[in-house]
Each structure stands twice: as structure tokens, then as C-alpha cells.
Write a protein that holds these residues in place. Structure first.
Motif, PDB file in Angstrom:
ATOM      1  N   THR A   6       0.897  -1.161   0.000  1.00  0.00           N
ATOM      2  CA  THR A   6       0.000   0.000   0.000  1.00  0.00           C
ATOM      3  C   THR A   6       0.934   1.208   0.000  1.00  0.00           C
ATOM      4  OG1 THR A   6       0.010   0.162   2.404  1.00  0.00           O
ATOM      5  CG2 THR A   6      -1.694  -1.254   1.415  1.00  0.00           C
ATOM      6  N   SER A   7       0.429   2.377   0.321  1.00  0.00           N
ATOM      7  CA  SER A   7       1.317   3.546   0.331  1.00  0.00           C
ATOM      8  C   SER A   7       2.288   3.511   1.514  1.00  0.00           C
ATOM      9  CB  SER A   7       0.494   4.833   0.355  1.00  0.00           C
ATOM     10  OG  SER A   7      -0.334   4.806   1.503  1.00  0.00           O
ATOM     11  N   SER A   8       2.018   2.653   2.530  1.00  0.00           N
ATOM     12  CA  SER A   8       2.893   2.651   3.712  1.00  0.00           C
ATOM     13  C   SER A   8       3.268   1.251   4.201  1.00  0.00           C
ATOM     14  CB  SER A   8       2.209   3.405   4.857  1.00  0.00           C
ATOM     15  OG  SER A   8       0.949   2.818   5.109  1.00  0.00           O
ATOM     16  N   ARG A  15      16.063   4.131  -0.448  1.00  0.00           N
ATOM     17  CA  ARG A  15      17.162   5.102  -0.395  1.00  0.00           C
ATOM     18  C   ARG A  15      17.027   6.144  -1.517  1.00  0.00           C
ATOM     19  NH1 ARG A  15      22.592   2.552  -2.408  1.00  0.00           N
ATOM     20  NH2 ARG A  15      21.327   2.697  -4.295  1.00  0.00           N
ATOM     21  N   ASP A  16      16.658   5.651  -2.721  1.00  0.00           N
ATOM     22  CA  ASP A  16      16.819   6.489  -3.916  1.00  0.00           C
ATOM     23  C   ASP A  16      15.557   7.195  -4.378  1.00  0.00           C
ATOM     24  OD1 ASP A  16      19.393   5.639  -3.890  1.00  0.00           O
ATOM     25  OD2 ASP A  16      19.166   4.167  -5.491  1.00  0.00           O
ATOM     26  N   LEU A  17      14.396   6.724  -3.970  1.00  0.00           N
ATOM     27  CA  LEU A  17      13.174   7.317  -4.507  1.00  0.00           C
ATOM     28  C   LEU A  17      12.554   8.250  -3.472  1.00  0.00           C
ATOM     29  CD1 LEU A  17      12.287   4.181  -6.505  1.00  0.00           C
ATOM     30  CD2 LEU A  17      12.738   6.428  -7.443  1.00  0.00           C
ATOM     31  N   PRO A  18      11.805   9.240  -3.936  1.00  0.00           N
ATOM     32  CA  PRO A  18      11.427  10.336  -3.040  1.00  0.00           C
ATOM     33  C   PRO A  18      10.453   9.951  -1.939  1.00  0.00           C
ATOM     34  CG  PRO A  18      10.430  10.608  -5.219  1.00  0.00           C
ATOM     35  CD  PRO A  18      11.393   9.479  -5.323  1.00  0.00           C
ATOM     36  N   ASP A  19       9.631   8.933  -2.161  1.00  0.00           N
ATOM     37  CA  ASP A  19       8.674   8.565  -1.108  1.00  0.00           C
ATOM     38  C   ASP A  19       8.393   7.063  -1.181  1.00  0.00           C
ATOM     39  OD1 ASP A  19       6.902   8.210  -3.257  1.00  0.00           O
ATOM     40  OD2 ASP A  19       6.175  10.269  -3.102  1.00  0.00           O
ATOM     41  N   ALA A  20       7.682   6.592  -0.159  1.00  0.00           N
ATOM     42  CA  ALA A  20       7.451   5.149  -0.054  1.00  0.00           C
ATOM     43  C   ALA A  20       6.656   4.593  -1.261  1.00  0.00           C
ATOM     44  CB  ALA A  20       6.751   4.828   1.264  1.00  0.00           C
ATOM     45  N   PRO A  21       5.569   5.240  -1.697  1.00  0.00           N
ATOM     46  CA  PRO A  21       4.839   4.655  -2.840  1.00  0.00           C
ATOM     47  C   PRO A  21       5.729   4.496  -4.083  1.00  0.00           C
ATOM     48  CG  PRO A  21       3.478   6.303  -1.758  1.00  0.00           C
ATOM     49  CD  PRO A  21       4.835   6.386  -1.123  1.00  0.00           C
ATOM     50  N   ALA A  58       8.971   4.153  -4.096  1.00  0.00           N
ATOM     51  CA  ALA A  58       9.943   3.094  -3.790  1.00  0.00           C
ATOM     52  C   ALA A  58       9.299   1.714  -3.948  1.00  0.00           C
ATOM     53  CB  ALA A  58      10.471   3.274  -2.367  1.00  0.00           C
ATOM     54  N   PHE A  59       8.073   1.572  -3.459  1.00  0.00           N
ATOM     55  CA  PHE A  59       7.419   0.256  -3.514  1.00  0.00           C
ATOM     56  C   PHE A  59       7.078  -0.126  -4.951  1.00  0.00           C
ATOM     57  CE2 PHE A  59       5.612   1.118   1.018  1.00  0.00           C
ATOM     58  CZ  PHE A  59       6.892   0.991   1.534  1.00  0.00           C
ATOM     59  N   ASP A  87       8.557  -3.511  -6.717  1.00  0.00           N
ATOM     60  CA  ASP A  87       7.682  -4.495  -7.366  1.00  0.00           C
ATOM     61  C   ASP A  87       8.163  -4.742  -8.800  1.00  0.00           C
ATOM     62  OD1 ASP A  87       5.390  -5.698  -8.711  1.00  0.00           O
ATOM     63  OD2 ASP A  87       4.168  -5.076  -6.996  1.00  0.00           O
ATOM     64  N   ARG A  88       8.476  -3.656  -9.512  1.00  0.00           N
ATOM     65  CA  ARG A  88       8.916  -3.763 -10.904  1.00  0.00           C
ATOM     66  C   ARG A  88      10.240  -4.544 -11.005  1.00  0.00           C
ATOM     67  NH1 ARG A  88      10.742   1.414 -11.889  1.00  0.00           N
ATOM     68  NH2 ARG A  88      12.870   0.678 -12.046  1.00  0.00           N
TER      69      ARG A  88
END
Ligand SMILES: Cc1cc2nc3c(=O)[nH]c(=O)nc-3n(C[C@H](O)[C@H](O)[C@H](O)COP(=O)(O)OP(=O)(O)OC[C@H]3O[C@@H](n4cnc5c(N)ncnc54)[C@H](O)[C@@H]3O)c2cc1C
Length: 364
Positions: free
Chosen positions: A276-278, A312-318, A320-321, A325-326
Motif C-alpha cells: 500500500t502507500s505505507s 534510499r533512492d526514490l522520493p517517497d514510499a509509494p 519506492a514500492f 515491485d517492478r
């Protein structure tokens, strides 16, 4: 970001180490008061699993707790050798150890790095922004919840209440350890047998102990029935599966004392929603393979490192997730499918020839 991690097994401890390197604040909550479940089993961390550990400089404790796995020999019901393979040594080789030793090594390394592992904390629920509730009634707050809580993941059903449950593979697995003298030795090599009714494998540790497993086709029994089987019951069950075959399997089982453990084998072919988003899943909570390919722990280790890179590299959890997944889904789902179609098969080149570079940047 404060990251709550449910599960202090393979994926949980290593995700925590990766997140720490990524500059986050991970805390691990492990249900068991000491170590993890399924302590009776042993496993092999393949090249790709060791590579994932090396990406975050965490391979040494696992090397010290294990012995080298050198290759596999496959033997037919009539005793003839029908295949053999030496594990690739130009990559750093695979290692054999008990699950309990692996958990211990990883937990100690995480703690050495200053990560808190809170034991005896079984997650039972969590709200989206995250307040996690544990069986003892206590709660914890964080920005993100990682479900590294294994095959019967609670976080998986929090993310998607309609998620498919684990699937029984039709196999019961018995593990045993013996120091009886006079057994055929297979130092570091996995000698695998296709008996007339079941599959068997054994290897010999440097100290002379024989580690063996039997994979026996069996009807599914309830958890209570499985829990009630005694070591003697498991020994008799495994022995009956090989008696009469012209193979050493029944003799190895018969030469084993009470260090025998058993249980059903489950897999998890496709978990539709990983996050989910978190909240997000890692390891067996997201995808569990039958043990035939010997890759479950290694894939969990890869997940942990990649999830750390994404956060580490993406601006927020969604974001990053989504990247996680990809990067992970096709590979792990392929592994589950390959493992389901195999009996005494071993890890294949596409699975173990895989390299993770911690410094590589992840993009959306
Ligand atoms: C019999 C058997 C043999 C196997 N052989 C191999 C092999 O040879 N090679 C290989 O690579 N893999 C093997 N595997 C698979 C491998 O063990 C798993 O893929 C690997 O352990 C997955 O790691 P994980 O961290 O996702 O889950 P786990 O290692 O299962 O860890 C999950 C952790 O979460 C904890 N937990 C569970 N629920 C909660 C909760 N609600 N709250 C808090 N904590 C919780 C558990 O106590 C456990 O410590 C085998 C598995 C089995 C069962």
C-alpha cells in the motif's frame, strides 16, 4: 524514516541492515522470544544470496556459521548416478547451514550494527499511517511497515484481505541430523536420490555430521496433527518412504536419533498486491517457493537489498514500492513456478548468476 519491520528472519534482518545503510531508522519486531521458527530445517544460501549479503558487507557472519556446498549428484532408484553438477566456484560459492544458525548470524550482525530487534513481539494488526499493534497489547508508530513475517504473513492480509493463502505442495519434509559412524560420506556435496516413493538428499558437514532431508508425498494434515508428531514418529514416517529401495536412504534415517523434525511444505505462487502507500512485503510473505530449488532464502536476501535501495533512492514510499515491485516480481514468481515443477532439482544458472550492486541508483 522510521521503518517497523515485522519478522526477524532472513528478509527482516537484512532489510533492516540495508535500510540502516540507506539512512533510515529500522526496528525489527520478531514474534519468537528467541530466534525464529522451523529451527529444525537446514538450507543452502546460493551464490545470489551470498552476493546480496556481500552488497551490504554482511556475508562474513554467514560464512562463519556455515560450510561450503560444492555440488549436487542425482541418483536414480536403481542406484545409478544420473546427473551431477559442481557449483560454480568462480562466483563465491553457496553455503549450507541450519535455519536457526542463519537467523542467529543475521540477528547478531544486525544488532552489532546498532539495530534494535525486539523479540516476543507478534504483530497482529496495523493502521495505514502506521500504528502497529502486537499480541501483548503494545503499539508502535512508524512511517512504514515492512512485512517480513514469512509464509503465514499477517501484513499480507492487512495489505489485501483477499490475498491467496499459501498452497500445500503435497509434500511433507523431514529433516534429520546424525553422527552415526559408517554412513556413506558426501562432504559438502548434496547427494540426491529419487526413491520409488519419495525424494531424499544428504550432505556431510566438515565435523562429520550427516544432514539429511526426505520429501514425501502426503495428504495434508492439520497444524495440530503435525505439531503432535514426535521425533520417533517423523523418523518412522521417513524410513517407511524408502524401505525396500536399493538406496542408502532408509539406513541413514534408521541411524538417526531424536534430532528429526518434520512439517508440510507450502508455496505462494502469486501475491497480487505487495504494497500500500505505507506497507510492503518482502521474502516469503510476498512469494514463497517450495524448497526444491533451494532459493527461498536467497530470494529473500535479494528482496531485502533491493527494497533498501528503493527506499534510499526514490522520493517517497509509494514510488519506492512501485520500483521494488517492478524490479523483483518477475524474477521471484518465475522461481516459485520452476520450483513447483521440480522434485530433487537444484538452483539454476538464471537464478544464482545474479549480481546486486549497492551503489547502483534506482530510478522510478
Ligand atoms: C523446510 C524448509 C526448507 C527450506 N530449504 C531452503 C533451502 O535449501 N534454500 C533456501 O534458500 N530456502 C529454503 N527454504 C525457504 C527459506 O527458509 C525461506 O524462503 C526463507 O526463510 C524466507 O525468509 P523470510 O525472512 O521471508 O521468512 P522467515 O525466514 O520464515 O522469517 C519470518 C520471521 O517472521 C517471524 N514472524 C512471523 N509472523 C510474525 C508476526 N506476526 N510478527 C512478528 N514476527 C513474525 C517468524 O518467527 C520468523 O522469524 C526452506 C523452507 C522450509 C520451510
Amino acid at each position: 524514516m522510521r521503518v517497523l519491520i515485522a519478522g526477524g528472519g532472513v528478509a527482516g534482518t537484512v532489510t533492516a541492515m540495508a535500510l540502516r545503510l540507506a539512512g533510515h531508522e529500522p526496528v525489527v519486531f520478531e514474534a519468537h522470544p528467541s530466534g525464529g521458527a522451523d529451527a529444525g530445517a537446514f538450507l543452502t544460501v546460493m551464490h545470489n544470496g551470498m552476493d546480496a549479503l556481500r552488497a551490504i558487507d554482511a556475508e562474513t557472519p554467514v560464512i562463519e556459521a556455515s560450510f561450503a556446498a560444492l555440488g549436487v549428484e542425482v541418483i536414480a532408484p536403481d542406484g545409478t548416478t544420473v546427473g551431477s553438477r559442481t557449483f560454480d566456484r568462480e562466483l563465491d560459492g553457496p553455503r549450507t547451514l541450519t535455519r536457526a544458525a542463519l537467523y542467529r548470524a543475521l540477528q547478531q550482525e544486525a544488532e552489532r550494527r546498532g539495530i534494535a530487534i525486539v523479540r516476543g513481539k507478534r504483530l497482529v494488526s496495523a493502521t495505514g499511517n502506521i500504528t502497529a499493534t502486537f499480541q501483548d497489547g503494545t503499539t508502535e508508530s512508524g512511517d512504514v511497515l515492512v512485512g517480513a513475517d514469512g509464509l503465514h504473513s499477517v501484513v499480507r492480509t492487512l495489505i489485501d484481505p483477499t490475498a491467496e493463502p499459501p498452497r500445500y505442495t503435497g509434500l511433507t519434509i523431514v529433516y534429520g541430523y546424525t553422527r552415526a559412524e559408517g554412513l556413506p560420506a558426501a562432504p559438502g556435496v548434496y547427494r540426491m536420490f529419487r526413491g520409488s516413493r519419495a525424494a531424499f538428499g544428504y550432505t556431510t558437514a566438515p565435523d562429520g555430521a550427516t544432514f539429511w532431508f526426505a520429501r514425501v508425498p502426503d495428504a495434508e494434515r492439520s497444524r495440530a496433527e503435525i505439531a503432535a508428531v514426535t521425533p520417533e514418529g517423523w523418523r518412522e514416517f521417513a524410513h517407511a518412504a524408502f524401505v525396500g529401495d536399493p538406496l542408502p536412504c532408509a539406513a541413514i534415517v534408521a541411524a538417526t536419533g531424536d534430532d528429526v523434525h518434520g512439517g508440510h511444505s507450502y508455496d505462494l505462487p502469486a501475491t497480487r498486491v505487495w504494497s500500500t502507500s505505507s506497507m510492503v512485503l518482502a521474502g516469503d510473505a510476498a512469494h514463497a517457493a517450495s524448497p526444491a530449488a533451494g532459493q527461498g532464502a536467497s530470494m529473500a536476501l535479494e528482496d531485502a537489498v533491493v527494497l533498501g535501495q528503493c527506499l534510499r533512492d526514490l522520493p517517497d514510499a509509494p514510488a519506492a514500492f512501485a520500483a521494488y515491485d517492478r524490479l523483483r516480481r518477475a524474477r521471484v514468481e518465475k522461481l516459485v513456478a520452476v520450483s513447483a515443477g521440480s522434485d530433487v532439482g537444484a538452483s539454476q544458472g538464471w537464478a544464482y548468476r545474479h549480481h546486486l550492486d549497492w551503489s547502483a541508483r534506482i530510478t522510478a
